[in-house]
Design a protein around this motif. Sequence first.
Motif, short mmCIF file in Angstrom:
data_model
loop_
_atom_site.label_atom_id
_atom_site.label_comp_id
_atom_site.label_asym_id
_atom_site.label_seq_id
_atom_site.Cartn_x
_atom_site.Cartn_y
_atom_site.Cartn_z
N ASN A 5 0.84 -1.18 0.00
CA ASN A 5 0.00 0.00 0.00
C ASN A 5 0.88 1.24 0.00
OD1 ASN A 5 -2.67 -1.05 0.01
ND2 ASN A 5 -2.39 -1.66 2.15
N VAL A 6 0.29 2.34 -0.37
CA VAL A 6 1.01 3.60 -0.29
C VAL A 6 1.36 3.86 1.17
CG1 VAL A 6 0.86 6.09 -0.65
CG2 VAL A 6 -0.08 4.53 -2.35
N GLY A 7 2.65 4.16 1.43
CA GLY A 7 3.11 4.40 2.80
C GLY A 7 3.78 3.21 3.44
N SER A 34 5.77 1.91 -9.92
CA SER A 34 5.52 2.46 -8.60
C SER A 34 6.74 3.27 -8.17
CB SER A 34 5.24 1.34 -7.59
OG SER A 34 4.09 0.60 -7.98
N VAL A 35 6.50 4.23 -7.29
CA VAL A 35 7.56 5.11 -6.84
C VAL A 35 7.92 4.75 -5.40
CG1 VAL A 35 8.24 7.49 -6.38
CG2 VAL A 35 6.82 6.96 -8.37
N LYS A 60 5.50 5.49 -2.30
CA LYS A 60 4.83 6.79 -2.38
C LYS A 60 3.68 6.79 -3.38
CE LYS A 60 6.03 9.58 -0.20
NZ LYS A 60 5.71 9.81 1.21
N ASN A 61 3.74 5.92 -4.36
CA ASN A 61 2.70 5.92 -5.39
C ASN A 61 2.69 4.58 -6.09
OD1 ASN A 61 0.70 6.86 -7.20
ND2 ASN A 61 2.27 7.39 -8.70
N VAL A 62 1.50 4.06 -6.37
CA VAL A 62 1.32 2.85 -7.16
C VAL A 62 0.62 3.26 -8.45
CG1 VAL A 62 0.33 0.53 -7.26
CG2 VAL A 62 1.17 1.43 -5.09
N GLY A 63 1.35 3.24 -9.56
CA GLY A 63 0.80 3.72 -10.82
C GLY A 63 0.39 2.59 -11.73
#
Length: 853
Positions: A697-699, A719-720, A712-715
């Motif tokens: 999950n994000v975080g 992902s970042v 930080k991000n799931v695109g």
Amino acid sequence: MPAWIPLHLPAIIYTQKALNSMITSRYLVSFTIKPIILESRLLRTRLIYLVLVLMCFGVGLEEASAIAPPQDSIRNITDTLRTLLLKEAGTSTETFKTHQVSVQQDLLLESLIKNIRGTRDYLKAGIDTVGINNEIKDLRVKYNIAIDGILTNKGSTQTERNLTSSYKLLHELLSRAQKRDQQAIQIKNKLVTYRNTFDSLNSDPRLYILSKDSAEFMGYLQQLVVAATEVHPIETTLTQGLKNVQLSKMRADLLVYQLQSALEQIDQFERQLSANTFRKEVSYLHEPPINSRPFQDIVTESWKKGKLILSFYLRNNAALLGVILLLLVFAIVFLRSLKNKVRNGHIPKEDQKKYLVLKMPVVSAWIVVLSIFQFIFPNPPFIFSAIIWVSTAVCLTILFGSYITRYWMVFWVGMCLLFILACADNLLLQASRTERWIMLLLAVAGAAWGLIFLFKGRREVLREKAIIYFIIYLVVIECLSVPANIYGRYNLAKALMTSGFISVIVAITFLWTVRLINEALTLASDIFEIPERRLFFINFDVVGKKAPSFLYVFLVIGWFILFARNFYAFKLVTAPILDFLFQQRTLGSYNFSFFNLLAFFGILILSSVVSRIVSFFASDGPSAKDENKPGLGSWLLLIRIAIIVMGVLLAFAATGIPLDRVMIVLGALGVGVGFGLQTIVHNLVSGVILAFEKPVNVGDLVEVKGKTGTIKNVGFRSSVLESVDGAQVTIPNGDLLNDHLINWSKNNALRRNEIVVGVGYDTDLKTAEKLLLTLMQEHPQVVKLPAPLVFVNSFDESAIQLQLYFWTMGIRTPKAVKSQLIMSIQQVFKENGITIPYPQSDLHIFNNLPPEK
């Protein structure tokens, strides 16, 4: 019977042989026809028995061997047999044709009865000519209302308001009349199809071929009687239905023609009116009126038109009204949640009073939503817009209570009363001397009211300073309306008078709308530090504390449109642009318009922007403090995918492209592109799997490919990951699934740690173990369960190695705990005389040389 025929057994045998010879001879075959050949076996059997009977009639057997038939007699027999064969062939052919006709007659009767039943079911369901006629009558009544004051009861002059209102009403009536006309055409075509089927079946000549057999004839006659019994009532009803539908269609065609003609005349009147904007239209105010209509009649007819237009518009835009209702619910929920947070002590009570948005959440939501989203309604009638403006003005008045000073409250209430009177006057659709005096009084009152508050001052207590400019605008516009009214420029005077009041009220409403939005965002940014579920996970730290700049631009453009819409010149400017956008063009077999193309790209861009906004507003900002809060994670990716998919489908639907063709093209492209973009497709699919399985999950703090950091991000494709040293690492989604992913945020972030320490060989290991366990158990950040452990690991060259295992809570605490424990171990060992040996070696020197002599 010829006398030469020998009637004994040899003669019979001879005759049978001759007959076989004739039947099988080429001479006989050449004289026979196809039906005889087809039934030659049956005919030959019949003829043999016939010849045998003739030969045996009255003849003795003893003479058969002595007598042979002469040649002429054989020829006569051949002719007789040929005649019999031809007769038998004709009979068989006629029987065959009779059977074929009978089968065809059965099929025809079956089709006729099936058509009868289909027609009866259709007529029983009702062709609704009564409903068509009733609606046409109702439309004609409304048509008479629409043309009142324009084509009938014209009064002194044509007015812009009457022409605009009537045009919208007639356009709606035309749409409904055309629908009824199309309905009548469909019914007529259906009935004509049934009629043509009846006629084609009844006129088929095969239906009237009668059998010579009396039994078959009577059976067929009974079938005809049954069919005729069913046909007659249906045919009568069908004929009457065709007459009724034709009559309804004629009435609908006539009404459509009248409506189209009226629309063309109104368009001509509007052009003439626009060309004569600054010319005298009615008599001067001090002169007696010419061809004036009673004021009461004008009020009555204007109310009828306004009510019809409003009912039609609400019915046609029910979906948009539903959208407004949903937005209102969202705004009310948000503001109520904000108010509850404020009441719970997030903001001091003395500071709560300065926030107007919290005073009445429902009223504030009504003002914000209707002020901003009124522009989604296409080409609204004035009565609909007036309801929105008056309701928002009333809500703002309620909100102003005890908030603004009494001085400016008096100004606002007076301006609202004048605005409501101006809106009511603008609903009057024909000119009259009474209305002209009302217009004059309203214009003078508006100008005087504005001048009083401009010159008396007290601007220092005015909360929105920009209101002064709109008051100046009001004074100027109303002053221009007064001479235009006095000197007979009725339409110009009315447009100026109405637009002046509308502009100032709408402008003030827009200013306070922006203020309410800014207050709500400021409070939300201070209170909701972490996105919450009931607020749709909106991160207000990202949104900011002020309304975005584009909102100001949007409201200014909207204000100008609302002002310009009062003049016909606005329609003249926008009409060619709309025609260019909406005109249908043909490219091959595909019809399109530029508006459809703009809608296609606009929907795609909008869906992409909304997808990014959802991810942006709900993302965790760098200031988020709670490391263990539940993240949205992959749900954001699912929401974004749903938004994009819906946007693509809506975009293709807006252009009118069939979705089945789109799927075929996309499927063909997918096969070719898939081979060249396997890696990208793999990562995209991996993103969808991540969205459903949610391994991260994000975080979350994760470790993948030797990199440790926070997601930080799931695109869609990648992902970042923000590493512990602050670097932003982009990891393809496929790597997150294929590699061994370690998620340290799972299981409440419980993590095992290890410390290795060496002690001297002379150390009491039991004492050392007890000291180490005590240190770990007493440390506040070392969990009790699982309990810490100490193991003797190995004998090294210089020390005995002890291994310590302990568990900690939290993601970023292990290093700090480990550091503290190492310092404590060194201190405790020093106090208890336990040494931590360092590597050392003993050097022994042996001298084996012999002693010197």
